[in-house]
Design an enzyme around this catalytic site. Structure first.
Site, PDB file in Angstrom:
ATOM      1  N   HIS A  10     121.085  48.587 -53.962  1.00 11.77           N
ATOM      2  CA  HIS A  10     122.346  47.839 -53.973  1.00 11.77           C
ATOM      3  C   HIS A  10     123.149  48.262 -55.200  1.00 11.77           C
ATOM      4  CE1 HIS A  10     121.482  44.635 -50.874  1.00 11.77           C
ATOM      5  NE2 HIS A  10     120.284  45.173 -51.025  1.00 11.77           N
ATOM      6  N   GLU A  37     128.954  48.711 -51.251  1.00  9.27           N
ATOM      7  CA  GLU A  37     128.177  49.254 -52.376  1.00  9.27           C
ATOM      8  C   GLU A  37     127.899  50.735 -52.140  1.00  9.27           C
ATOM      9  OE1 GLU A  37     124.923  46.441 -52.462  1.00  9.27           O
ATOM     10  OE2 GLU A  37     126.286  44.765 -52.807  1.00  9.27           O
ATOM     11  N   ARG A  69     131.727  43.160 -47.478  1.00  5.28           N
ATOM     12  CA  ARG A  69     130.312  43.102 -47.864  1.00  5.28           C
ATOM     13  C   ARG A  69     129.370  42.990 -46.667  1.00  5.28           C
ATOM     14  NH1 ARG A  69     126.889  40.561 -52.034  1.00  5.28           N
ATOM     15  NH2 ARG A  69     125.488  39.020 -51.147  1.00  5.28           N
ATOM     16  N   HIS A 117     124.672  46.128 -47.920  1.00  6.95           N
ATOM     17  CA  HIS A 117     125.997  45.591 -48.234  1.00  6.95           C
ATOM     18  C   HIS A 117     127.014  46.727 -48.170  1.00  6.95           C
ATOM     19  CE1 HIS A 117     124.003  42.012 -50.443  1.00  6.95           C
ATOM     20  NE2 HIS A 117     124.364  41.670 -49.223  1.00  6.95           N
ATOM     21  N   GLU A 120     119.699  47.255 -58.370  1.00  4.96           N
ATOM     22  CA  GLU A 120     121.158  47.195 -58.517  1.00  4.96           C
ATOM     23  C   GLU A 120     121.584  48.414 -59.327  1.00  4.96           C
ATOM     24  OE1 GLU A 120     123.114  45.107 -57.083  1.00  4.96           O
ATOM     25  OE2 GLU A 120     121.876  43.378 -56.556  1.00  4.96           O
TER      26      GLU A 120
HETATM   27 ZN   LIG Z   1     124.111  44.267 -52.422  1.00  5.97          ZN
END
Ligand SMILES: [Zn+2]
Length: 278
Positions: free
Chosen positions: A167, A51, A103, A48, A242
């Site tokens: 991410h 990020e 994104r 993405h 994340e």
């Molecule tokens: Zn992501």
């Protein structure tokens, strides 16, 4: 990456594993200290575009493993490492020059631009209602050159035993499945080394990562890379991480956080790798 490969040619090399939709090279650093058939750990970042802490953290880990290798001798003896910091180079470039919060990739489909690469993997893939969506999954599974490059490299390297996709944001260590609220049969086995990682991260400066499935902690989604790694490529230990923070800065984490986030993540990944029963 080119500096590391040029300076430490006996330990690592840059591999171009494919080209993006706009023709940019997709560059991976493979790190191996010799020996046949060693298990390998895969880490990717930047699927993405916005990020940014994800590519930064992946390169931090590369530096630890290569330039500071004397501190991590056992991890290099035990594992090969394949680290791809910028899996979506077109999107990354676009966030740097045009739209910081983009994104998707930048592949053009008729009236739309971009595919959510973390919905384009071919395990439990699902078609989207409309290509303008932020999470457009593409016209078909693996329609995108970026996801195909990852797929083909992983399938050609059967020694990959752990898959980690970086991410941001929300501070979570996510365990499959992402597509359903059911858990895999080996959930407890793959939970344990992740638990070690999360505990080690907390000890660095108190940062708490939640641990669980997307259905428990976020929302379900289909076509993600970790589901494919586990469900199709047969890599038991597959995760999505994340990274920080939990929303104060969100995607636009200050650059002063690159080193502390990288350091605590690397501390966690070391604990994870040391506790893998391989
Ligand atoms: Zn992501």
């Amino acid at each position: 990456m080119d500096y590391l490969a040029g300076t430490f040619p006996n330990l690592c090399r840059v591999e171009v594993i494919g080209k993006s939709a706009e023709g940019r090279k997709i560059k991976l650093l493979s790190i191996t200290s010799g020996g046949d058939n060693k298990p390998a750990i895969w880490i990717d970042g930047g699927l993405h575009a916005r990020e940014w802490i994800s590519p930064a953290s992946a390169t931090y880990i590369q530096q630890q493993l290569v330039e500071l290798r004397d501190n991590h001798e056992q991890l290099l003896q035990k594992y090969d490492w394949y680290i791809l910091p910028v899996a979506n180079p077109d999107g990354y470039e676009y966030t740097r020059n045009k739209d910081r919060l983009w994104r998707k990739s930048r592949h053009r489909y008729q009236s739309c631009v971009g595919v959510d690469l973390n919905r384009n993997f071919g395990y439990q893939w699902k078609s989207s209602r409309g290509c303008r969506r932020e999470d457009y999954s593409g016209p078909s599974p693996f329609s995108e050159p970026e996801t195909r490059a990852i797929r083909d490299y992983i399938l050609a390297h059967k020694n990959i035993k752990a898959y980690i996709s970086l991410h941001s944001y929300s501070q979570m260590w996510l365990i499959p499945w992402g597509y359903t609220d059911e858990k895999p049969k080996d959930y407890y086995e793959i939970y344990l080394p992740a638990e070690k990682a999360v505990e080690a991260i907390k000890k660095v400066r108190g940062t708490e990562y939640l641990l669980g499935t997307p259905a428990e902690l976020l929302y379900t989604s289909q076509g993600s890379s970790d589901d494919w790694a586990k469900g199709s490529a047969g890599i038991d230990y597959a995760y999505t991480i994340e990274l920080p923070d939990t929303g104060d800065y969100g995607f636009v984490l200050p650059s002063s956080q690159i080193k502390p986030v990288g350091h605590e993540l690397w501390t966690g990944i070391k604990a994870f790798a040391e506790s893998l029963p391989l």
